[in-house]
Write an enzyme that holds these catalytic residues in place. Structure first.
Site, PDB file in Angstrom:
ATOM      1  N   MET A   1       0.833  -1.198   0.000  1.00 51.76           N
ATOM      2  CA  MET A   1       0.000   0.000   0.000  1.00 51.76           C
ATOM      3  C   MET A   1       0.871   1.251   0.000  1.00 51.76           C
ATOM      4  O   MET A   1       0.401   2.345   0.344  1.00 51.76           O
ATOM      5  CB  MET A   1      -0.952  -0.001   1.200  1.00 51.76           C
ATOM      6  CG  MET A   1      -2.002  -1.101   1.130  1.00 51.76           C
ATOM      7  SD  MET A   1      -3.499  -0.757   2.073  1.00 51.76           S
ATOM      8  CE  MET A   1      -2.853  -0.537   3.714  1.00 51.76           C
ATOM      9  N   GLY A   2       2.140   1.085  -0.385  1.00 50.47           N
ATOM     10  CA  GLY A   2       3.024   2.238  -0.433  1.00 50.47           C
ATOM     11  C   GLY A   2       3.556   2.608   0.935  1.00 50.47           C
ATOM     12  O   GLY A   2       3.522   1.815   1.876  1.00 50.47           O
ATOM     13  N   ALA A   3       4.072   3.854   1.047  1.00 46.78           N
ATOM     14  CA  ALA A   3       4.770   4.292   2.264  1.00 46.78           C
ATOM     15  C   ALA A   3       5.850   3.266   2.602  1.00 46.78           C
ATOM     16  O   ALA A   3       5.919   2.732   3.704  1.00 46.78           O
ATOM     17  CB  ALA A   3       3.799   4.492   3.420  1.00 46.78           C
TER      18      ALA A   3
ATOM     19  N   HIS B   1       9.366  -3.617   3.220  1.00 51.12           N
ATOM     20  CA  HIS B   1       8.900  -3.789   1.842  1.00 51.12           C
ATOM     21  C   HIS B   1      10.065  -4.053   0.901  1.00 51.12           C
ATOM     22  O   HIS B   1       9.989  -4.909   0.017  1.00 51.12           O
ATOM     23  CB  HIS B   1       8.175  -2.529   1.352  1.00 51.12           C
ATOM     24  CG  HIS B   1       6.939  -2.185   2.116  1.00 51.12           C
ATOM     25  ND1 HIS B   1       6.873  -1.093   2.959  1.00 51.12           N
ATOM     26  CD2 HIS B   1       5.717  -2.766   2.161  1.00 51.12           C
ATOM     27  CE1 HIS B   1       5.671  -1.017   3.476  1.00 51.12           C
ATOM     28  NE2 HIS B   1       4.946  -2.025   3.025  1.00 51.12           N
TER      29      HIS B   1
ATOM     30  N   GLN C   1     -10.437  -2.574   2.598  1.00 49.33           N
ATOM     31  CA  GLN C   1      -9.954  -3.222   3.817  1.00 49.33           C
ATOM     32  C   GLN C   1      -9.892  -2.266   5.001  1.00 49.33           C
ATOM     33  O   GLN C   1      -9.436  -2.651   6.079  1.00 49.33           O
ATOM     34  CB  GLN C   1      -8.590  -3.872   3.580  1.00 49.33           C
ATOM     35  CG  GLN C   1      -7.428  -2.923   3.342  1.00 49.33           C
ATOM     36  CD  GLN C   1      -6.183  -3.663   2.890  1.00 49.33           C
ATOM     37  OE1 GLN C   1      -6.138  -4.223   1.798  1.00 49.33           O
ATOM     38  NE2 GLN C   1      -5.166  -3.688   3.740  1.00 49.33           N
TER      39      GLN C   1
ATOM     40  N   ASP D   1       2.415  -9.228   9.137  1.00 52.11           N
ATOM     41  CA  ASP D   1       0.963  -9.399   9.033  1.00 52.11           C
ATOM     42  C   ASP D   1       0.673 -10.900   8.978  1.00 52.11           C
ATOM     43  O   ASP D   1       0.286 -11.449   7.948  1.00 52.11           O
ATOM     44  CB  ASP D   1       0.447  -8.688   7.778  1.00 52.11           C
ATOM     45  CG  ASP D   1       0.630  -7.183   7.862  1.00 52.11           C
ATOM     46  OD1 ASP D   1      -0.039  -6.561   8.701  1.00 52.11           O
ATOM     47  OD2 ASP D   1       1.457  -6.644   7.112  1.00 52.11           O
TER      48      ASP D   1
END
Length: 277
Positions: free
Chosen positions: A30-32, A37, A61, A150
């Site tokens: 989702m970026g950031a 990542h 979500q 997650d």
């Protein structure tokens, strides 16, 4: 590095590459972006010929009142980081591309979605399974790379892929932590200096549970009591549990593969962390 915002162009590029016998790894985000990542991108590059990252803040979500509107979106910085890591392509769809007018088909998540986050955020995993399935249809990858931070999301996606015979390998990747132990998260940037100190209680609680296990403790309730005590400075603890690592159902004793999972609020920021025991 190529960028795509339309589904047909993204899919055509993937099919063209695969016609040349190139394998593709997908890294949904989702970026950031942070080091967690980027470690997924590196893993994808090491295991596949090509890496496709996706950046999409998925509205389905997020529940009403969650941080959808303020979720960080530093797109140019994210793209530069992906270029530096050697990502081959990035998919950047809009909400309208992913959820056009008249959209009404959702993927019902598997039973492993029901406890824990499923209790705290009842609609969350339906949004996750739907968007991930859509991404797998748009980007027909050989492998998909997800972080273990997650943990429940990882299990939900693994079960969905198994149940629906999706031809993609799900590759779990280890949690990346700051030097002081805090699990890397895009939401860490919400924390004030004092809140960040409090947030370290999540990783400390997991370390203490693991130390007890190494010392011979195998009672789940004792491990949970230890974690809750360490989390006392948090503003709210949604859960701090020891469960079966596959089904996420409660266990009494660690006579099987188990995982400790925590979700807690520090100020207005909800953080999660876990450790396999």
């Amino acid at each position: 590095m190529k960028t795509f915002s339309e589904i047909a162009a993204m899919r055509a590029w993937c099919r063209d590459q695969q016609s040349r016998a190139q394998t593709i790894g997908i890294v949904p985000t989702m970026g950031a972006l942070h080091e967690g990542h980027l470690s997924l991108v590196r893993r994808a590059k090491s295991q596949c010929d090509l890496c496709v990252a996706t950046i999409f803040v998925n509205p389905t979500q997020f529940a009403e009142g969650e941080d959808l509107s303020r979720y960080p979106r530093p797109l140019e910085q994210d793209l530069e980081l992906l270029r530096e890591e050697g990502a081959d392509a990035v998919f950047l769809p809009t909400d309208a591309v992913m959820y056009p007018d008249g959209f009404g088909t959702y993927v019902n998540p598997p039973p492993v979605s029901l406890p824990l986050e499923g209790q705290s955020r009842p609609e969350h995993f339906r949004g996750v399974t739907t968007v991930v399935m859509k991404l797998f249809q748009i980007i027909p990858a050989n492998a998909a790379f997800f972080g273990q931070k997650d943990f429940q999301q990882l299990r939900v996606i693994e079960h969905m892929v198994r149940d629906l015979n999706v031809p993609v390998e799900i590759v779990p990747c280890e949690i990346v932590r700051e030097k002081d132990g805090l699990a890397m998260s895009s939401r860490n940037r919400y924390l004030s200096e004092s809140e960040r100190v409090t947030a370290l209680s999540l990783s400390r609680a997991l370390v203490k549970a693991a130390e007890l296990v190494q010392g011979g403790e195998d009672r789940a309730d004792e491990l949970e009591r230890t974690m809750y005590a360490e989390l006392s400075a948090c503003d709210k603890v949604d859960y701090a549990v020891v469960v079966d690592a596959n089904s996420l159902q409660p266990v009494r004793r660690l006579d099987q593969s188990s995982v400790a999972l925590i979700a807690a609020r520090v100020g207005n920021t909800r953080l999660i962390d876990n450790r396999i025991l």
